[in-house]
Design an enzyme around this catalytic site. Structure first.
Site, PDB file in Angstrom:
ATOM      1  N   ARG A 142      84.822  -6.459  58.113  1.00  0.00           N
ATOM      2  CA  ARG A 142      83.439  -6.224  57.547  1.00  0.00           C
ATOM      3  C   ARG A 142      83.159  -6.910  56.104  1.00  0.00           C
ATOM      4  NH1 ARG A 142      83.425  -0.118  56.411  1.00  0.00           N
ATOM      5  NH2 ARG A 142      81.165  -0.735  55.432  1.00  0.00           N
ATOM      6  N   LYS A 178      88.925   8.505  55.770  1.00  0.00           N
ATOM      7  CA  LYS A 178      89.914   8.284  54.732  1.00  0.00           C
ATOM      8  C   LYS A 178      89.977   9.830  54.229  1.00  0.00           C
ATOM      9  CE  LYS A 178      88.573   4.559  53.389  1.00  0.00           C
ATOM     10  NZ  LYS A 178      88.126   3.414  52.725  1.00  0.00           N
ATOM     11  N   HIS A 232      85.661  11.666  45.775  1.00  0.00           N
ATOM     12  CA  HIS A 232      85.595  10.418  46.013  1.00  0.00           C
ATOM     13  C   HIS A 232      84.300  10.107  45.259  1.00  0.00           C
ATOM     14  CE1 HIS A 232      86.570   6.757  48.160  1.00  0.00           C
ATOM     15  NE2 HIS A 232      85.189   6.754  48.395  1.00  0.00           N
ATOM     16  N   ASP A 257      90.239   1.543  59.890  1.00  0.00           N
ATOM     17  CA  ASP A 257      89.487   1.242  58.756  1.00  0.00           C
ATOM     18  C   ASP A 257      89.957   0.366  58.031  1.00  0.00           C
ATOM     19  OD1 ASP A 257      87.488   1.916  56.770  1.00  0.00           O
ATOM     20  OD2 ASP A 257      88.992   1.991  55.291  1.00  0.00           O
ATOM     21  N   SER A 291      83.461   4.958  57.100  1.00  0.00           N
ATOM     22  CA  SER A 291      85.034   4.371  56.342  1.00  0.00           C
ATOM     23  C   SER A 291      85.533   5.473  55.427  1.00  0.00           C
ATOM     24  CB  SER A 291      84.640   3.037  55.837  1.00  0.00           C
ATOM     25  OG  SER A 291      85.525   2.762  54.879  1.00  0.00           O
TER      26      SER A 291
HETATM   27  N1  URA Z   1      84.301   2.338  50.375  1.00  0.00           N
HETATM   28  C1  URA Z   1      85.157   2.653  51.457  1.00  0.00           C
HETATM   29  O1  URA Z   1      85.920   3.280  51.579  1.00  0.00           O
HETATM   30  N2  URA Z   1      84.457   1.820  52.503  1.00  0.00           N
HETATM   31  C2  URA Z   1      83.381   1.288  52.803  1.00  0.00           C
HETATM   32  O2  URA Z   1      82.894   0.923  53.521  1.00  0.00           O
HETATM   33  C3  URA Z   1      82.633   1.176  51.313  1.00  0.00           C
HETATM   34  C4  URA Z   1      83.228   1.631  50.219  1.00  0.00           C
END
Ligand code: URA
Length: 435
Positions: A169, A188, A83, A162, A184
């Protein structure tokens, strides 16, 4: 009885929330029982007061469990994932997936679309004619077992908490909070099911984390969340003060990634891709040492095996890419306009945020979640930090679909370049590694 007001007040006053309180909050965010304005107030309280490590871990796990949790146990081998926290020109995923899969390690990649000045992996894959990124789960797993690699768009019910929290947000200036970003991202990753996770934490103007200290803090908490949930996690801090590679924009980035796999890619993209792939190979237990894995990854590039694997994966998903370097068969923009330097000197800065923002304004990215993007547009940089430029020399090429975007894009590119008489010191690409 827990009340949302009490939780907002507690966080506002700098107190620590218990796991039960965090689960209550995430439950209410997912079910819709907690209102947008209460979620906004709580997010702002977290923005100012922060969360400790235990709270952040509990938040990530509660979010991961708010929807589907993917079971990858029917995949043969140790599944690994990567990621990136988001950067400009960051097409490493396109190179790393086939590199790791060519080493025999399964990569079941679930990716998202881009928002703001950074691009999304799914958008890049969708610029390949015919490429299907929506697949049912059974077909996805079957492809990983045969090809060792598949990429799909994140499913509708992966971490619904999220989706709602991030959308709030995004419009309440509470995105750039380390515990909220860490939970966040990691929610995932946990819900996506891979056993090994390599995190590319970007540092610099084009990234959420503008300096090394902030990035280290984010990396450490994300590694702690992953390990607490029984996953193998490594975080690598990499430079995002200037864009990665030369191409920014979806088709342009796919072309650059294919060039890299064909043995002709930019050195910064090569270095980061090999490093990430090597760590994934170690987590996948193919090698004990990163250096050994890195050499193997480099061999997979020179032998053409990584490119073959990429083509195999693309073909399995209906995509068509030509192996002709002059024309990869992707949709290109109608207008290609060079931008020339007004002065001579060395490129001292090439602001990644400014370049990313300019590419987005050409249509390469989304300002709003529902914006439609234009895969063909973007920016090709011809000069990067440390390069010498003559007055009148082309520093970048704008790829645009509409004439009306050209003057703002040119101004954006000029603002991104800082050219001066002194050659700048080179800066490291790989800044730190957190295990
Ligand atoms: N990427 C994400 O998936 N979440 C965040 O809060 C910031 C970047």
């Amino acid at each position: 009885m827990i009340s949302v007001q009490d939780l907002i007040r507690k966080k506002r006053d700098g107190q620590v929330l218990s796991r039960e309180e965090i689960e209550f909050l995430i439950g209410g965010i997912s079910s819709g029982e907690i209102s947008d304005y209460q979620i906004s107030a709580w997010a702002m309280a977290v923005y100012f007061q922060g969360m400790d490590e235990r709270e952040t871990r509990d938040l990530a796990v509660a979010m991961a469990n708010s929807g589907d949790v993917v079971d990858l146990s029917s995949i043969q081998g140790i599944t690994v994932d990567k990621h990136s926290t988001g950067g400009v020109g960051d097409k490493t995923t396109l190179a790393v997936i086939p590199l790791v899969a060519a080493a025999g390690i399964p990569v079941a990649k679930m990716s998202g679309r881009g928002l703001g000045h950074t691009g999304g992996t799914i958008d890049k894959f969708e610029s390949i004619p015919g490429m299907k990124v929506e697949k049912n789960f059974t077909d996805f797993i079957a492809q990983v077992n045969v090809v060792k690699a598949a990429v799909i768009s994140q499913t509708g019910n992966l971490v619904p908490a999220d989706k709602r929290l991030y959308a709030i947000r995004d419009v309440t200036a509470t995105v750039d909070s380390i515990p909220l970003i860490a939970s966040s991202i990691m929610s995932k990753k946990l819900a996506s099911g891979a056993e090994g996770i390599v995190l590319d934490v970007k540092v610099g103007s084009g990234a959420f984390m503008k300096n090394r200290q902030q990035a280290l803090q984010l990396a450490e908490i994300m590694v702690s969340i992953g390990k607490g949930a029984g996953r193998q996690v490594v975080a690598i801090l990499t430079d995002m003060s200037q864009p990665l590679g030369f191409n920014i924009g979806n088709s342009l980035e796919v072309i650059e990634a294919v060039d890299l796999l064909a043995g002709d890619g930019p050195t910064d993209l090569l270095e980061i891709s090999l490093e990430l792939a090597a760590h994934m190979m170690v987590l996948g237990k193919k090698f004990d040492q990163v250096a050994e894995a890195r050499n193997y990854a480099a061999e997979l590039l020179t032998s053409g095996k990584a490119l073959d694997k990429f083509m195999e994966m693309i073909t399995a998903q209906g995509g068509i890419i030509k192996l002709n370097k002059a024309d990869r068969g992707l949709k290109m923009a109608a207008i290609q306009q060079p931008v020339q330097s007004a002065i001579s000197g060395y490129v001292n800065q090439l602001d990644a945020y400014q370049v990313g923002h300019t590419a987005m304004s050409l249509g390469a990215g989304r300002e709003q979640i529902n914006d439609v993007i234009d895969h063909s547009v973007g920016i090709q940089l011809l000069k990067k930090r440390g390069d010498y430029v003559q007055a009148g020399e082309t520093i970048a090429v704008i790829h645009a679909s509409q004439e009306k975007h050209l003057s703002d894009a040119e101004a954006g590119i000029r603002a991104a370049y800082e050219i001066g008489p002194e050659k700048p010191e080179p800066t490291p690409l790989i800044i730190d590694i957190v295990t």
